[in-house]
Scaffold this motif. Structure first.
Motif, PDB file in Angstrom:
ATOM      1  N   ALA A 208       0.820  -1.209   0.000  1.00 14.73           N
ATOM      2  CA  ALA A 208       0.000   0.000   0.000  1.00 14.73           C
ATOM      3  C   ALA A 208       0.853   1.258   0.000  1.00 14.73           C
ATOM      4  CB  ALA A 208      -0.931   0.006   1.211  1.00 14.73           C
ATOM      5  N   GLY A 209       2.167   1.087  -0.134  1.00 15.74           N
ATOM      6  CA  GLY A 209       3.048   2.251  -0.164  1.00 15.74           C
ATOM      7  C   GLY A 209       3.465   2.729   1.208  1.00 15.74           C
ATOM      8  N   ALA A 210       3.424   1.857   2.217  1.00 17.75           N
ATOM      9  CA  ALA A 210       3.897   2.175   3.556  1.00 17.75           C
ATOM     10  C   ALA A 210       5.079   1.258   3.876  1.00 17.75           C
ATOM     11  CB  ALA A 210       2.784   1.994   4.578  1.00 17.75           C
ATOM     12  N   PHE A 211       5.672   1.427   5.055  1.00 16.90           N
ATOM     13  CA  PHE A 211       6.738   0.525   5.460  1.00 16.90           C
ATOM     14  C   PHE A 211       6.173  -0.863   5.750  1.00 16.90           C
ATOM     15  CE2 PHE A 211       8.868   4.486   7.392  1.00 16.90           C
ATOM     16  CZ  PHE A 211       9.499   4.770   6.186  1.00 16.90           C
ATOM     17  N   GLU A 212       7.030  -1.867   5.669  1.00 14.84           N
ATOM     18  CA  GLU A 212       6.601  -3.242   5.886  1.00 14.84           C
ATOM     19  C   GLU A 212       6.135  -3.478   7.318  1.00 14.84           C
ATOM     20  OE1 GLU A 212       5.708  -6.777   4.047  1.00 14.84           O
ATOM     21  OE2 GLU A 212       6.587  -4.984   3.157  1.00 14.84           O
ATOM     22  N   ALA A 454      -4.790  -5.377  18.671  1.00 11.65           N
ATOM     23  CA  ALA A 454      -6.099  -5.726  18.116  1.00 11.65           C
ATOM     24  C   ALA A 454      -6.602  -4.681  17.131  1.00 11.65           C
ATOM     25  CB  ALA A 454      -7.109  -5.901  19.250  1.00 11.65           C
ATOM     26  N   GLU A 455      -6.119  -3.451  17.250  1.00 15.35           N
ATOM     27  CA  GLU A 455      -6.549  -2.384  16.337  1.00 15.35           C
ATOM     28  C   GLU A 455      -5.370  -1.767  15.603  1.00 15.35           C
ATOM     29  OE1 GLU A 455      -9.230   1.734  16.523  1.00 15.35           O
ATOM     30  OE2 GLU A 455      -8.995   0.461  18.308  1.00 15.35           O
ATOM     31  N   TYR A 456      -4.288  -1.510  16.310  1.00 16.35           N
ATOM     32  CA  TYR A 456      -3.087  -0.919  15.719  1.00 16.35           C
ATOM     33  C   TYR A 456      -2.082  -2.050  15.530  1.00 16.35           C
ATOM     34  CZ  TYR A 456      -5.777   2.954  17.425  1.00 16.35           C
ATOM     35  OH  TYR A 456      -6.820   3.814  17.671  1.00 16.35           O
ATOM     36  N   GLY A 457      -2.074  -2.609  14.313  1.00 14.52           N
ATOM     37  CA  GLY A 457      -1.461  -3.907  14.087  1.00 14.52           C
ATOM     38  C   GLY A 457       0.040  -3.949  14.227  1.00 14.52           C
ATOM     39  N   ALA A 458       0.718  -2.808  14.303  1.00 22.72           N
ATOM     40  CA  ALA A 458       2.170  -2.798  14.446  1.00 22.72           C
ATOM     41  C   ALA A 458       2.590  -2.671  15.910  1.00 22.72           C
ATOM     42  CB  ALA A 458       2.775  -1.658  13.634  1.00 22.72           C
ATOM     43  N   SER A 459       1.747  -3.111  16.823  1.00 18.45           N
ATOM     44  CA  SER A 459       2.006  -2.943  18.250  1.00 18.45           C
ATOM     45  C   SER A 459       2.817  -4.107  18.810  1.00 18.45           C
ATOM     46  CB  SER A 459       0.686  -2.842  19.024  1.00 18.45           C
ATOM     47  OG  SER A 459      -0.062  -1.725  18.607  1.00 18.45           O
ATOM     48  N   PRO A 460       3.894  -3.829  19.551  1.00 21.89           N
ATOM     49  CA  PRO A 460       4.648  -4.881  20.225  1.00 21.89           C
ATOM     50  C   PRO A 460       4.084  -5.156  21.616  1.00 21.89           C
ATOM     51  CG  PRO A 460       5.803  -2.805  20.440  1.00 21.89           C
ATOM     52  CD  PRO A 460       4.525  -2.512  19.669  1.00 21.89           C
ATOM     53  N   GLY A 461       4.481  -6.303  22.183  1.00 20.09           N
ATOM     54  CA  GLY A 461       4.070  -6.594  23.547  1.00 20.09           C
ATOM     55  C   GLY A 461       4.653  -5.599  24.526  1.00 20.09           C
ATOM     56  N   LEU A 511       4.264 -11.071  15.293  1.00 18.70           N
ATOM     57  CA  LEU A 511       4.077 -10.633  13.902  1.00 18.70           C
ATOM     58  C   LEU A 511       2.741 -11.097  13.345  1.00 18.70           C
ATOM     59  CD1 LEU A 511       7.684 -11.290  12.532  1.00 18.70           C
ATOM     60  CD2 LEU A 511       6.733  -9.139  13.384  1.00 18.70           C
ATOM     61  N   ARG A 512       1.703 -11.017  14.161  1.00 19.50           N
ATOM     62  CA  ARG A 512       0.379 -11.435  13.723  1.00 19.50           C
ATOM     63  C   ARG A 512      -0.151 -10.579  12.587  1.00 19.50           C
ATOM     64  NH1 ARG A 512      -3.229 -14.003  16.310  1.00 19.50           N
ATOM     65  NH2 ARG A 512      -4.068 -13.983  14.218  1.00 19.50           N
ATOM     66  N   ARG A 513       0.236  -9.283  12.549  1.00 22.08           N
ATOM     67  CA  ARG A 513      -0.264  -8.394  11.496  1.00 22.08           C
ATOM     68  C   ARG A 513       0.859  -7.680  10.770  1.00 22.08           C
ATOM     69  NH1 ARG A 513      -5.867  -5.618  13.455  1.00 22.08           N
ATOM     70  NH2 ARG A 513      -5.160  -4.011  12.017  1.00 22.08           N
ATOM     71  N   ALA A 514       1.860  -7.225  11.451  1.00 17.89           N
ATOM     72  CA  ALA A 514       2.957  -6.508  10.802  1.00 17.89           C
ATOM     73  C   ALA A 514       4.060  -7.482  10.393  1.00 17.89           C
ATOM     74  CB  ALA A 514       3.494  -5.436  11.742  1.00 17.89           C
ATOM     75  N   SER A 515       5.113  -6.954   9.803  1.00  9.38           N
ATOM     76  CA  SER A 515       6.217  -7.777   9.334  1.00  9.38           C
ATOM     77  C   SER A 515       7.523  -7.055   9.642  1.00  9.38           C
ATOM     78  CB  SER A 515       6.082  -8.036   7.828  1.00  9.38           C
ATOM     79  OG  SER A 515       6.996  -9.005   7.383  1.00  9.38           O
ATOM     80  N   PRO A 546       3.062 -17.174   9.371  1.00  8.40           N
ATOM     81  CA  PRO A 546       3.657 -17.531   8.080  1.00  8.40           C
ATOM     82  C   PRO A 546       3.491 -16.395   7.078  1.00  8.40           C
ATOM     83  CG  PRO A 546       2.347 -19.334   8.927  1.00  8.40           C
ATOM     84  CD  PRO A 546       2.057 -18.160   9.800  1.00  8.40           C
ATOM     85  N   GLY A 547       4.503 -16.184   6.285  1.00 10.87           N
ATOM     86  CA  GLY A 547       4.465 -15.133   5.291  1.00 10.87           C
ATOM     87  C   GLY A 547       5.095 -13.835   5.747  1.00 10.87           C
ATOM     88  N   ALA A 548       5.299 -13.678   7.046  1.00  6.86           N
ATOM     89  CA  ALA A 548       5.950 -12.479   7.548  1.00  6.86           C
ATOM     90  C   ALA A 548       7.461 -12.627   7.448  1.00  6.86           C
ATOM     91  CB  ALA A 548       5.546 -12.219   8.998  1.00  6.86           C
ATOM     92  N   LEU A 549       8.162 -11.511   7.408  1.00  7.11           N
ATOM     93  CA  LEU A 549       9.609 -11.498   7.541  1.00  7.11           C
ATOM     94  C   LEU A 549       9.924 -11.340   9.012  1.00  7.11           C
ATOM     95  CD1 LEU A 549      12.559 -11.272   6.639  1.00  7.11           C
ATOM     96  CD2 LEU A 549      12.155  -8.821   6.251  1.00  7.11           C
ATOM     97  N   GLY A 550      10.547 -12.348   9.614  1.00  8.27           N
ATOM     98  CA  GLY A 550      10.792 -12.282  11.036  1.00  8.27           C
ATOM     99  C   GLY A 550      12.023 -13.058  11.459  1.00  8.27           C
ATOM    100  N   PHE A 551      12.781 -12.474  12.372  1.00 11.05           N
ATOM    101  CA  PHE A 551      13.887 -13.135  13.042  1.00 11.05           C
ATOM    102  C   PHE A 551      13.472 -13.409  14.484  1.00 11.05           C
ATOM    103  CE2 PHE A 551      15.732 -10.671   9.684  1.00 11.05           C
ATOM    104  CZ  PHE A 551      16.933 -11.268   9.309  1.00 11.05           C
ATOM    105  N   GLY A 552      13.894 -14.544  15.026  1.00  8.91           N
ATOM    106  CA  GLY A 552      13.632 -14.785  16.439  1.00  8.91           C
ATOM    107  C   GLY A 552      14.355 -13.789  17.316  1.00  8.91           C
TER     108      GLY A 552
END
Length: 788
Positions: A208-212, A454-461, A511-515, A546-552
């Motif tokens: 969508a033209g935003a950061f991953e 739940a609403e702002y998908g780029a939120s960390p714990g 990484l349920r919503r962001a990547s 699955p499908g996200a870019l993620g490092f442990g």
């Protein structure tokens, strides 16, 4: 008064005085005033409050209001000789404004001021307001309407379960291009949307033209026909649009993004026509008053359910000034629920920058403008405080961040539950644009953080932003929109990061919503030497979407002086490593147990194009086929797992009810399914076991766990140590069998739309549960309840 009555009164007062002496209270005859200033040899130490409290006595048998007790404790505090307690009776305290504790409310003379639940009580501090008066306005579509006056909110709950706002995917139909004032589409359809200026558009990731790693949100301010009369011009709120365009075009991590068509749009009653997403709602705002619209499930009558709308942003704030901070205050055993945050509905919107930060100017990422970002509020905020303790509370169903801490030292956040949060769990650090005061020597421990973003998908714990000497230990963090833990070091003159320790945490299903994040993610320098750098040790990080870019274990741009040792990391795309852009220096990764899911790459892999220097790597590889089983078979690895997460005595933080409606939904534009979390705070479902399918006709929601047609099982559920699976709800056809290896339950399901609650009767804590269904049937699994 007769002699007999006088004698009875004396005996009664003597008995009351004896009882109060044991609890620290002072007895008064009816109508007497309380001990106002607290002076004297028998200083009062306890005040009792209740939701319906009144008067000035503040006694157990005559409680007062919360605000009244605060004023009396404030007057007594200068002369305190022991802790002063405000005990909250059970019930809902519906706050009409933020409850504030300042420097004058602080403890003195080595003692604390304590706000705590009365013994056995469950007080709830809430911004929630019940929504009644539902009327059926569209029987064919099962759409109901309720007038709510001036009430405004972004969150609605039915029987304590979060309801999702109505959505339209894609965000705009037709061919879309950006204009100076917003967007243009070749489609005329948006002009048919009800209440278009209440619509919010969401841009997720690079498509969508935003950061991953972000989700941006801006409100629509107008829609009109284009010059040809065939398309639609969409005006977007300012400065939200300009800020989003500016930051995503900046040169960071590749950069140069061009904001385009939104991924989806939210909040129009028109969107409720989508039959594949029932149990959704929208709010319509007019000068005559606001109204809510709700699309019911088949057979559902909203008048028989309890709907609560969230209001108010910060429920409790503890804070003073840099010169006079608040201090020596304890908050213990309370519940915080149903707050909202209306910031995204304003012109500023939510042009998400990183984790929970959002831009308030278009050049927010330039080196000169660190103060060009802001953050959502917290239900509980600590600002300019020291020696404050937040212990054993529950933060649930909140519209922004759970606990937000800035300009604070020696605070302890211990043994809390944070669940079902729109934004992050805990935010701690130096938070722009106001950078007064340091953040140092704080401890975050033994918290269960579950269902974040739940609403702002780029939120960390947990988001740590330029802290010093912060200890993050023994937390259980699961089911997060972005990274489990996000640590941002020193950057753009924001201050110095040093001496932080993240040890013995259990982090799962991120990484349920962001990547482009990870289990534990770091970025920018973490210290100035090995002596004061970051230590990440003894943690377990596992499972991502699955499908996200993620490092442990993820060391991103310039994470200098970071040490990762004796951790366990698996079921990420890459187990460890990071991005060297423009560089990575001074990184140690030793003694870790690792296994990534990307074939043909090492367990620790450095990507991007920059140089990687002064890096030490010496780790152990886990078996690719079943890394969890391989770890369990190796004593050193198994010991790390056994020691990670909540310590003994904190297991009850894992109990409760887990509904798949609580999961942060993933408004997937390209696919019709996604993996439901493999780990909730109290339950481990195993990697890749549970599938939720959108658009299944006849099923109640779009976020329950479902089995594919020919997939009978068995499926496994492993309660986290110290708890058992006590019951669950099954909906579908055919038969089921559930067993924990000792006890077995079997039965027949009633069919779609007729759920069955199954009481397991299990008693063995931590025993793995198997669940099997008859072949060829699709079954909804939901509302799992966990107990000790």
């Amino acid at each position: 008064m007769s002699a007999l009555n006088s004698w009875r009164r004396s005996v009664l007062l003597a008995a009351i005085a004896a009882t109060c002496a044991a609890s620290g209270e002072t007895a008064y005859a009816a109508g007497d005033a309380p001990a106002g200033d607290g002076h004297g040899p028998h200083q009062r130490s306890t005040w009792n409050v209740a939701p319906d409290g009144r008067g000035q006595s503040c006694m157990r048998w005559r409680p007062c209001r919360l605000e009244t007790a605060r004023e009396q404790v404030r007057a007594a505090a200068p002369a305190m000789t022991r802790d002063l307690r405000v005990e909250l009776a059970g019930g809902r305290y519906e706050l009409s404004s933020t409850f504030v504790l300042g420097a004058a409310d602080s403890g003195r003379n080595g003692h604390d001021v304590v706000y705590a639940a009365a013994p056995g009580a469950e007080p709830v501090l809430t911004g929630g307001r019940e929504v009644r008066g539902w009327r059926l306005v569209d029987p064919a579509r099962r759409i109901w309407r309720a007038a709510v006056g001036r009430l405004d909110t972004r969150q609605l709950y039915a029987d304590d379960v979060r309801l999702r706002r109505a959505v339209h995917v894609p965000g705009l139909p037709g061919d879309v291009r950006r204009t100076a004032t917003g967007l243009h589409t070749t489609s005329a359809e948006p002009r048919t949307w009800a209440a278009p200026t209440d619509v919010e558009m969401v841009w997720r990731a690079r498509g969508a033209g935003a950061f991953e790693w972000v989700e941006a949100r801006c409100r629509v301010t107008g829609m009109s026909a284009d010059a040809a009369g065939t398309g639609t011009d969409v005006s977007i709120a300012q400065p939200c649009l300009d800020n989003a365009v500016g930051i995503y075009a900046s040169n960071v991590a590749g950069g140069g993004e061009v904001l385009g068509a939104p991924s989806w749009s939210e909040n129009s009653s028109t969107f409720l026509a989508d039959d594949t997403r029932p149990a959704r709602w929208a709010i319509e705002r007019t000068a005559a008053g606001n109204a809510m619209h709700y699309r019911a499930r088949p057979g559902e009558d909203p008048r028989r359910r309890r709907f609560v709308a969230a209001t108010g942003e910060t429920l409790v704030r503890i804070g003073g000034t840099v010169a006079e901070p608040a201090h020596d205050i304890v908050v213990r055993g309370l519940r915080f629920s149903e707050s909202t945050w209306l910031g995204p509905d304003t012109g500023m919107g939510f042009p998400n920058l990183f984790a929970n930060a959002y831009a308030i100017r278009p050049d927010a990422l330039s080196p000169e403008t660190y103060r060009g970002e802001a953050f959502p509020p917290g239900a509980l905020e600590l600002d300019k405080t020291h020696d404050v303790r937040v212990e054993g509370n529950r933060f649930e169903r909140l519209g922004a961040i759970g606990v937000r801490i800035q300009s604070t030292s020696r605070a302890t956040v211990d043994g809390n539950v944070l669940r079902d949060l729109s934004a992050g769990g805990v935010l701690i650090g130096r938070l722009g644009p106001d950078l007064e005061g340091e953040v140092e020597d704080n401890v975050i421990s033994n918290n269960a953080i579950d269902g974040v973003g739940a609403e702002y998908g780029a939120s960390p714990g947990v988001f740590l932003n330029v802290p010093r000497r912060t200890t993050l230990r023994n937390n259980f963090i699961s089911n997060t929109g972005y990274s489990g833990v996000t640590m941002r070091g020193s950057w753009n003159g924001s201050g110095t990061t040093e001496g932080n320790r993240y040890v013995d945490n259990y982090v799962a299903n991120v990484l349920r919503r962001a990547s482009d994040g990870g289990g534990i993610y770091t970025v920018y320098p973490q210290g100035t030497s090995w002596d004061n750098g970051l230590l990440v040790a003894g943690n377990v990080v596992r499972d991502m979407r699955p499908g996200a870019l993620g490092f442990g274990l993820y060391n991103d741009i310039g994470s200098d002086y970071s040490t990762s040792r004796d951790n366990v990391s698996y079921n990420f795309l890459i187990a460890g490593g990071g991005c060297a852009q423009p560089y990575l220096n001074e990184i140690r990764s030793t003694g870790n147990w690792l296994r990534g899911r990307l074939p043909g790459v090492p367990d620790v892999w450095w990507v991007c194009d920059g140089p990687v220097t002064n890096v030490e790597v010496d780790n152990h590889s886990l078996d690719a086929a079943d890394p969890a089983a391989d770890c369990a078979a190796r004593p050193a690895c198994a010991a790390i797992v056994a020691n990670a997460g909540l310590q003994a005595g904190y297991e009850d933080r894992l109990t409760g009810t887990y509904s798949f409606d609580d999961v942060p939904t993933f408004e997937d534009v390209n696919a019709d399914s996604f993996d439901v979390d493999s780990v909730h705070a109290g339950l481990d479902f195993g990697w890749g076991q549970w599938i939720a399918a959108y658009g299944t006709p006849g099923y109640a929601t779009t976020s329950h766990a479902r089995f594919a047609t020919a997939d009978a099982g068995p499926r496994t559920i492993a309660p986290v140590r110290g708890v058992v699976l006590s019951s669950l709800v099954l909906e579908g056809s055919g038969t089921y069998t559930i067993s924990d290896g000792t006890s077995t339950r079997s039965g027949t399901l009633r069919g779609p739309g007729r759920p069955v609650r199954v009481q397991t009767g299990f008693r063995t804590t931590g025993a793995k549960v198997s669940l099997t269904f008859s072949d060829g049937q699709q079954v909804v699994v939901d509302d799992l309840r966990v107990s000790r």
